[in-house]
Design an enzyme around this catalytic site. Structure first.
Site, short mmCIF file in Angstrom:
data_model
loop_
_atom_site.label_atom_id
_atom_site.label_comp_id
_atom_site.label_asym_id
_atom_site.label_seq_id
_atom_site.Cartn_x
_atom_site.Cartn_y
_atom_site.Cartn_z
N HIS A 99 -4.96 61.76 -20.72
CA HIS A 99 -3.91 61.79 -21.74
C HIS A 99 -3.91 63.10 -22.52
O HIS A 99 -2.91 63.43 -23.16
CB HIS A 99 -4.03 60.59 -22.67
CG HIS A 99 -3.47 59.35 -22.07
ND1 HIS A 99 -2.51 58.59 -22.69
CD2 HIS A 99 -3.69 58.75 -20.87
CE1 HIS A 99 -2.18 57.58 -21.91
NE2 HIS A 99 -2.89 57.65 -20.79
N HIS A 267 -5.80 54.75 -11.69
CA HIS A 267 -5.89 53.30 -11.89
C HIS A 267 -6.94 52.65 -11.01
O HIS A 267 -7.01 51.43 -10.94
CB HIS A 267 -4.51 52.68 -11.65
CG HIS A 267 -3.49 53.11 -12.65
ND1 HIS A 267 -2.13 52.91 -12.49
CD2 HIS A 267 -3.63 53.74 -13.85
CE1 HIS A 267 -1.49 53.40 -13.54
NE2 HIS A 267 -2.38 53.90 -14.37
#
Length: 726
Positions: A99, A267
């Protein structure tokens, strides 16, 4: 990375990322005043380290292996105040890094993890960054221990890389060298929405057309890193989400294979958190009470940790073993059919139909309990979109290929805004030259500079042709991601040689004269272009009655077409350049003077340096296509202070003659003496810029202006000479 904020439910053709939004106490009174804050963004007064601090010198003292050992220990060292899922922080640390890096956009090079800006607003309080504050606090003991020898930017970047190593991935490498900022980059344009997660319609000309996303933005909604995990505007539709992914990842500099690798690899470890009511979360870090001590999003009801954590609102892990690097993401995605459901927090997500018990991940606190895995709309897009599906199936059947693709894409993600490899530091820098690093071979310094200048002087080029060509070569530099600049002489290669702003006919003439000189003398073409500009400038200085040498440092190299990703350089094309009074197209959203600030900030210029360069470039007669706007002198080609003298002379009045044209009228005779653009006149109309213009207009500052112009010019010419910088 492992958590993405859920939704509650490109209009501008130019890159106005400087965000010259009229903010501040006076904005309500003077809403049209030009805000120069973007040029004061990193004032030395905000830096606690002092002017003598040299991060690279401190880095040389860093025990890299000890640092990495401490990070590996942290990954499995659960602390009481913030327990780790399954006793491991690999998912959290990967997300913190993702992020930070994922805010990068190639349209203007801003964002990314190169400055440690995740510590400050607005990024520290973006909805998509929920609980990254906890990750940074977990890193604090390590930062405290190693102190000045490791920047926050480097530590945040390294944490995710070590997390993947601990999970079992063979990473591609890592480079240190990112220096911290000490003040929020509030002038970066992240969108003009007035609420978090406003519908995508606000930043798309047509939300059905992903390419219509407003420049320079890369995320589909305010406060997100890239796409909404619940679907476009929170409406699940994997095929439609795939189109948004393709656009947003492309704006991060990623192709389809890299997009699949990053989505799946991101993920493969960790989980999303939505086992509770998001309304129970406290304020974000920037809004929180002093007792929160810079953190936010605490659950005000219940435990708010472990299995009761709420972050994105989506709940669950993607894989059976979320702390291990494996191929289970693809295995589960294609092994089962998936159906839409909702998390306990109400977010829309996908869950498998008739899944085997052994394929379910265990509870983060109690391994005797198993839960459904889940997929976001973006994950399902990898199965639905034909191109993504083909890549995903290949990766599912070739784990080594997937691992290698992810490792390389992760390295690119975390290093994209560091610029060329010459800025990399550390023992784990990969030897391979990657095309996205814009490689430039080492240049020659063992040639006779004076002899080269003599040959240039005899080449028959005008001073303004040489000055304009050198400027065009150097002006592509972006301090945001350290791309562009004169080094490499890519102005002679596609696509730059054909850019309208580079005046291809003039450029071809100049290159035809300079390239043989480079071949004859052993100098690089890049050096000869800059040296020619310097020679033209020195002639102009003598014409003004002064003798000031323009500094020159040889050593630039010449890139080849094979070293150049032409497509990726398209985003560097100048659609505007106030320094040469070039404006490709008028925008109703951002003014020419705001565009000037954008380019000046990317070049690393102060407001004073920008002022000196504008005044000089005008009297040097270097305007695009020979425009007379702003050439306020009777001796064009001489580096005089005439631009500022005329601008501040009340013998003239200023009359609009068009959208971006003005007449400079002599009051006494009523005759038009000069013409101007908005960029020219702002140096007389803006109170701050006028104060600088008045300094340069003074009779006793003629030589000061020349010297200041030379210093600013040299700064631009050497902006990408990282070998010259301490």
């Amino acid at each position: 990375m492992t958590d993405h904020s859920a939704s509650s439910s490109g209009k501008c053709p130019v890159m106005h990322g400087a965000a010259t939004t009229k903010t501040g106490a006076s904005s309500a009174f003077w809403p049209n005043a030009l805000n120069l804050d973007i040029l004061h963004q990193h004032d030395r007064k905000t830096n606690p380290m002092g002017a003598d601090f040299n991060y690279r010198a401190e880095l040389a003292k860093l025990d890299v292996e000890a640092l990495k050992a401490d990070l590996r220990a942290l990954m499995n060292d659960s602390q009481d105040w913030w327990p780790a899922d399954w006793g491991s922080y690999v998912g959290m640390m990967a997300r913190v890094t993702w992020h930070a890096a994922g805010s990068y956009r190639n349209t203007d090079g801003r964002g990314g993890n190169g400055t440690g800006n995740q510590r400050f607003a607005p990024l520290n309080s973006w909805p998509d960054n929920v609980n990254t504050d906890k990750g940074r606090r977990l890193l604090w003991p390590i930062k405290k221990k190693y102190g000045n020898k490791i920047s926050w930017a480097d530590l945040i970047s390294l944490a995710g890389t070590i997390a993947y190593e601990v999970a079992g991935l063979k990473t591609y490498g890592f480079a240190f060298g990112r220096e911290d900022i000490w003040h929020p980059e509030k002038d970066i344009y992240w969108g003009d929405e007035q609420q978090w997660l406003a519908p995508s319609d606000t930043r798309f000309a047509d939300v059905e057309d992903a390419a219509s996303l407003e420049n320079p933005l890369a995320a589909v909604q305010m406060g997100l890193i890239y796409v909404n995990p619940e679907g476009v505007n929170g409406k699940p539709d994997p095929a439609r989400t795939a189109l948004m992914m393709r656009e947003t990842f492309a704006r991060m500099g990623m192709n389809d294979e890299e997009t699949v690798a990053l989505t799946a690899g991101g993920h493969t470890i960790g989980k999303a958190h939505g086992n509770g009511n998001a309304a129970d979360l406290s304020a974000d870090p920037e809004s929180a009470d002093v007792t929160a001590q810079g953190m936010g999003w605490f659950n005000t009801k219940g435990r708010g940790i472990g299995r009761d954590t709420v972050v994105s609102g989506i709940e669950g892990a993607w894989t059976t073993n979320p702390t291990r690097w494996d191929n289970e993401f693809f295995t589960l995605l294609f092994k089962y059919d998936w159906t839409l459901t909702r998390s306990p927090a109400g977010a829309q997500q996908w869950e498998p139909i008739a899944i085997a018990e052994e394929d379910k991940p265990v509870d983060v606190e109690d391994p005797s309990i198993r839960h459904m895995p889940m997929m976001t709309d973006a994950d399902m897009a990898l199965k639905v979109d034909p191109i993504y599906r083909e890549i995903s199936l290949r990766f599912m059947n070739d784990f080594e290929a997937f691992s290698d693709a992810f490792a390389r894409a992760w390295f690119k993600l975390t290093h994209r805004d560091m610029g060329p490899k010459t800025r990399y530091v550390g023992p784990d820098v990969p030897a391979e030259d990657l095309i996205w690093q814009d490689p430039v071979p080492a240049g020659n310094t063992a040639y006779d500079v004076a002899a080269v200048k003599a040959k240039i002087a005899a080449a028959g080029l005008s001073d303004n042709e040489m000055i304009a060509t050198a400027w065009d070569s150097a002006r592509t530099f972006r301090g945001s991601d350290f791309r562009g600049g004169a080094n490499g002489a890519r102005i002679r290669l596609a696509p730059q040689k054909d850019w309208e702003g580079n005046e291809p006919a003039r450029l071809a003439k100049v290159l035809a004269a300079l390239e043989p000189i480079a071949a004859e003398t052993g100098a690089s073409i890049a050096d000869v272009i800059v040296l020619a500009g310097n020679l033209g400038l020195e002639n102009a200085i003598r014409a003004a009655g002064f003798s000031v040498e323009v500094p020159f440092a040889p050593g630039r190299g010449d890139a080849t077409a094979e070293m150049t990703d032409a497509e990726s350089f398209d985003v560097l094309e100048p659609k505007h350049d106030g320094f040469r009074n070039y404006l490709k197209a008028w925008s109703d959203i951002v003014t020419p003077e705001e565009m000037l600030l954008d380019r000046a900030q990317l070049l690393g210029l102060t407001a004073v340096e920008m002022t000196a360069l504008i005044g000089g470039m005008r009297v040097l007669d270097t305007n695009f296509a020979g425009s007379r706007h702003g050439v306020f002198t009777q001796t064009p080609g001489a580096l005089t202070n005439d631009f500022f003298v005329t601008l501040t002379d009340m013998a003239y009045s200023w009359k609009p003659t068009g959208r971006n044209s003005y007449a400079i009228v002599e009051r006494a005779s009523g005759e038009t003496r000069y013409t101007a653009s908005r960029v020219d006149l702002v140096f007389g109309s803006n109170s701050i810029l006028r104060s600088y213009a008045e300094v340069y207009a003074q009779d006793d500052n003629k030589e000061k202006f020349v010297r200041d112009f030379v210093a600013a010019w040299t700064k631009v010419m050497n902006a990408d000479r990282f070998d010259l910088q301490a």
